[in-house]
Design an enzyme around this catalytic site. Structure first.
Site, mmCIF file in Angstrom:
data_model
loop_
_atom_site.group_PDB
_atom_site.id
_atom_site.type_symbol
_atom_site.label_atom_id
_atom_site.label_comp_id
_atom_site.label_asym_id
_atom_site.label_seq_id
_atom_site.Cartn_x
_atom_site.Cartn_y
_atom_site.Cartn_z
ATOM 1 N N GLU A 1 0.822 -1.204 0.000
ATOM 2 C CA GLU A 1 0.000 0.000 0.000
ATOM 3 C C GLU A 1 0.853 1.250 0.000
ATOM 4 O O GLU A 1 1.985 1.240 0.480
ATOM 5 C CB GLU A 1 -0.854 0.021 1.273
ATOM 6 N N CYS B 1 3.405 8.479 1.018
ATOM 7 C CA CYS B 1 3.827 7.560 2.066
ATOM 8 C C CYS B 1 3.980 6.197 1.410
ATOM 9 O O CYS B 1 2.995 5.625 0.935
ATOM 10 C CB CYS B 1 2.743 7.530 3.147
ATOM 11 N N CYS C 1 5.773 -7.233 7.385
ATOM 12 C CA CYS C 1 6.767 -6.769 8.354
ATOM 13 C C CYS C 1 7.003 -7.881 9.371
ATOM 14 O O CYS C 1 6.093 -8.615 9.724
ATOM 15 C CB CYS C 1 6.252 -5.522 9.070
ATOM 16 N N CYS D 1 4.226 -5.588 15.778
ATOM 17 C CA CYS D 1 3.583 -4.675 16.738
ATOM 18 C C CYS D 1 2.095 -5.042 16.832
ATOM 19 O O CYS D 1 1.445 -5.272 15.816
ATOM 20 C CB CYS D 1 3.747 -3.224 16.293
ATOM 21 N N CYS E 1 -0.754 -3.039 14.848
ATOM 22 C CA CYS E 1 -0.508 -2.735 13.438
ATOM 23 C C CYS E 1 -1.031 -3.825 12.499
ATOM 24 O O CYS E 1 -0.732 -5.007 12.687
ATOM 25 C CB CYS E 1 0.994 -2.546 13.245
ATOM 26 N N HIS F 1 5.506 5.127 21.107
ATOM 27 C CA HIS F 1 4.216 4.566 21.534
ATOM 28 C C HIS F 1 4.107 4.138 22.991
ATOM 29 O O HIS F 1 3.098 3.538 23.380
ATOM 30 C CB HIS F 1 3.791 3.384 20.645
ATOM 31 N N CYS G 1 -2.235 1.531 7.481
ATOM 32 C CA CYS G 1 -1.558 0.823 6.409
ATOM 33 C C CYS G 1 -1.520 -0.668 6.709
ATOM 34 O O CYS G 1 -1.272 -1.082 7.822
ATOM 35 C CB CYS G 1 -0.148 1.367 6.225
HETATM 36 N N1 SAH Z 1 7.813 0.155 10.574
HETATM 37 C C1 SAH Z 1 7.972 1.556 10.705
HETATM 38 C C2 SAH Z 1 7.276 2.343 9.632
HETATM 39 C C3 SAH Z 1 5.943 1.863 9.178
HETATM 40 S S1 SAH Z 1 4.641 1.983 10.333
HETATM 41 C C4 SAH Z 1 7.542 2.010 12.080
HETATM 42 O O1 SAH Z 1 6.948 1.223 12.794
HETATM 43 O O2 SAH Z 1 7.840 3.139 12.413
HETATM 44 C C5 SAH Z 1 4.236 3.691 10.232
HETATM 45 C C6 SAH Z 1 3.677 4.300 11.501
HETATM 46 O O3 SAH Z 1 2.330 3.857 11.700
HETATM 47 C C7 SAH Z 1 4.442 3.910 12.747
HETATM 48 O O4 SAH Z 1 4.627 5.031 13.576
HETATM 49 C C8 SAH Z 1 3.525 2.910 13.373
HETATM 50 O O5 SAH Z 1 3.782 2.753 14.726
HETATM 51 C C9 SAH Z 1 2.165 3.501 13.056
HETATM 52 N N2 SAH Z 1 1.039 2.606 13.199
HETATM 53 C C10 SAH Z 1 0.943 1.302 12.901
HETATM 54 N N3 SAH Z 1 -0.279 0.831 13.181
HETATM 55 C C11 SAH Z 1 -0.988 1.869 13.652
HETATM 56 C C12 SAH Z 1 -2.323 2.017 14.133
HETATM 57 N N4 SAH Z 1 -3.166 0.987 14.186
HETATM 58 N N5 SAH Z 1 -2.717 3.236 14.553
HETATM 59 C C13 SAH Z 1 -1.859 4.304 14.512
HETATM 60 N N6 SAH Z 1 -0.600 4.213 14.082
HETATM 61 C C14 SAH Z 1 -0.157 3.008 13.669
HETATM 62 FE FE1 SF4 Z 2 6.179 -3.244 11.378
HETATM 63 FE FE2 SF4 Z 2 3.794 -2.177 11.803
HETATM 64 FE FE3 SF4 Z 2 5.527 -2.380 13.817
HETATM 65 FE FE4 SF4 Z 2 5.997 -0.610 11.823
HETATM 66 S S1 SF4 Z 2 4.300 -0.581 13.265
HETATM 67 S S2 SF4 Z 2 7.457 -2.063 12.765
HETATM 68 S S3 SF4 Z 2 5.127 -1.766 10.085
HETATM 69 S S4 SF4 Z 2 4.603 -4.092 12.697
#
Ligand code: SAH
Ligand code: SF4
Length: 350
Positions: free
Chosen positions: A91, A104, A111, A115, A118, A215, A332
């Protein structure tokens, strides 16, 4: 295996073309065509037919095909689902700001970091993207809208620092003045905190903005939501961030997704303020996007405002990130997930 020609630096193209008996200036011509987003060698009109044929035999030009596109009803944000030659999908989101277009993009298919909040983390990992596949996302968006992108954020699917070499290659290509020429100061890279890679990046002294997905204010909460914290804890991460800010002179941007009842209390704000005190930093608060299966809910507006006030008491500036395209965005990873579900229903993939 054909060569991924769009991932090559001009100097590498020059070496390859020299071996094919071509004069030096050809590399600049071919490089310009590739970076402008041509999809076939036939479009390279100032290159002889003979050379074009040789290139077709030895090389391929990767591209990002539009599988799906959602346009926000609230603003001009567009969300794309792209597919690559092997059928893998990622995406990307194109946002319109008063200063221009920001894209973006994704750096990996899926990944590994897992997390818990996510959508990408929930779908697992398939593979790294090549530099050309990162460029292709931008090029497809430019062509689709007949625009020029001026800013890039590496905040789509994937952990950029887990695909370090390809990401660095992409950054060098996209900022090249004969290419898309988007300066490093217009690029942000977001990481969940791969500490050794942050040091490596700092030593390269690129003028990138580093965004760190924090976070949580302490290891207890962070390790629960972000497994990477069990490997590199907050203390180690913030030390690396301090080093990055010192070596590059760039302010770090900390991302903080506000999750109701998990990391949004007054005590959390105080602890975070203490930890970031004295740092060249800014905190971006994002109401967490609910992802199915996580059970997380976004914090209330008043809670976020209170969090900001407490942080500012410690001298830390914080803002709530404007959420563009909230109707199409979710977060995303969700579009790819739903596309995969649809294909699964149709029996296309298992
Ligand atoms: N992997 C990298 C970049 C991609 S994620 C990272 O984690 O930084 C991009 C951003 O979206 C990150 O700050 C991540 O923590 C946030 N993110 C992921 N899932 C999310 C969610 N459900 N709500 C808000 N932010 C989210
Ligand atoms: Fe990976 Fe999502 Fe964590 Fe970013 S926020 S490191 S994309 S699992």
């Amino acid at each position: 295996m054909k060569t991924d020609i769009k991932s090559m630096y001009e100097s590498e193209l020059a070496d390859m073309l020299a071996k094919m008996g071509e004069p030096k200036y050809r590399a600049a011509q071919v490089f310009k065509w590739l970076q402008s987003g041509v999809k076939s060698f036939d479009e390279m009109t100032n290159i002889s037919k003979n050379l074009r044929q040789k290139l077709v035999q030895n090389c391929h030009i990767s591209s990002a095909a539009i599988e799906k596109k959602l346009i926000s009803a609230y603003d001009d944000t567009e969300k794309y689902l792209f597919s690559f030659a092997d059928g893998e999908m990622v995406e990307s989101v194109l946002m319109k700001y008063h200063h221009g277009y920001t894209s973006c993009i994704s750096t990996q298919v899926g990944c590994k970091m897992g997390c818990t909040f996510c959508a990408t983390g929930k779908s697992g990992f398939a593979r790294n993207l090549t530099a050309s596949e990162m460029l292709s996302q931008l090029q497809s968006e430019q062509q689709d809208n007949n625009i020029r992108i001026s800013n890039i954020v590496l905040m789509g699917m994937g952990e950029p620092l887990d695909n370090f070499d390809n990401v660095i290659r992409f950054l060098k290509l996209v900022s090249n003045e004969n290419g898309m020429n988007i300066g490093m100061r217009h690029i942000s890279l977001s990481t969940c905190g791969l500490v050794p890679r942050i040091y490596e990046l700092a030593d390269m002294k690129l003028q990138l903005t580093l965004s760190v997905s924090l976070h949580a204010p302490n290891d207890q909460i962070r390790s629960r939501t972000m497994p990477v914290n069990r490997k590199y804890n907050i203390g180690q991460l913030l030390e690396a961030c301090r080093y990055y800010a010192k070596s590059t002179g760039r302010r770090i941007s900390f991302e903080y997704a506000m999750i109701d009842g998990v990391n949004d209390s007054d005590a959390c704000a105080k602890e975070l303020g203490e930890r970031l005190k004295g740092m060249l930093a800014h905190v971006n608060l994002i109401p967490v996007n609910s992802v199915s299966g996580t059970g997380y809910k976004k914090s209330k507006r008043e809670r976020m405002q209170r969090f900001i006030n407490i942080l500012s008491g410690s001298g830390i500036t914080a803002t709530v990130r404007r959420t563009l395209g909230s109707d199409i965005n979710a977060s995303c990873g969700q579009l790819r997930r739903s596309a995969a579900d649809e294909r699964m229903k149709k029996g296309e993939i298992s």
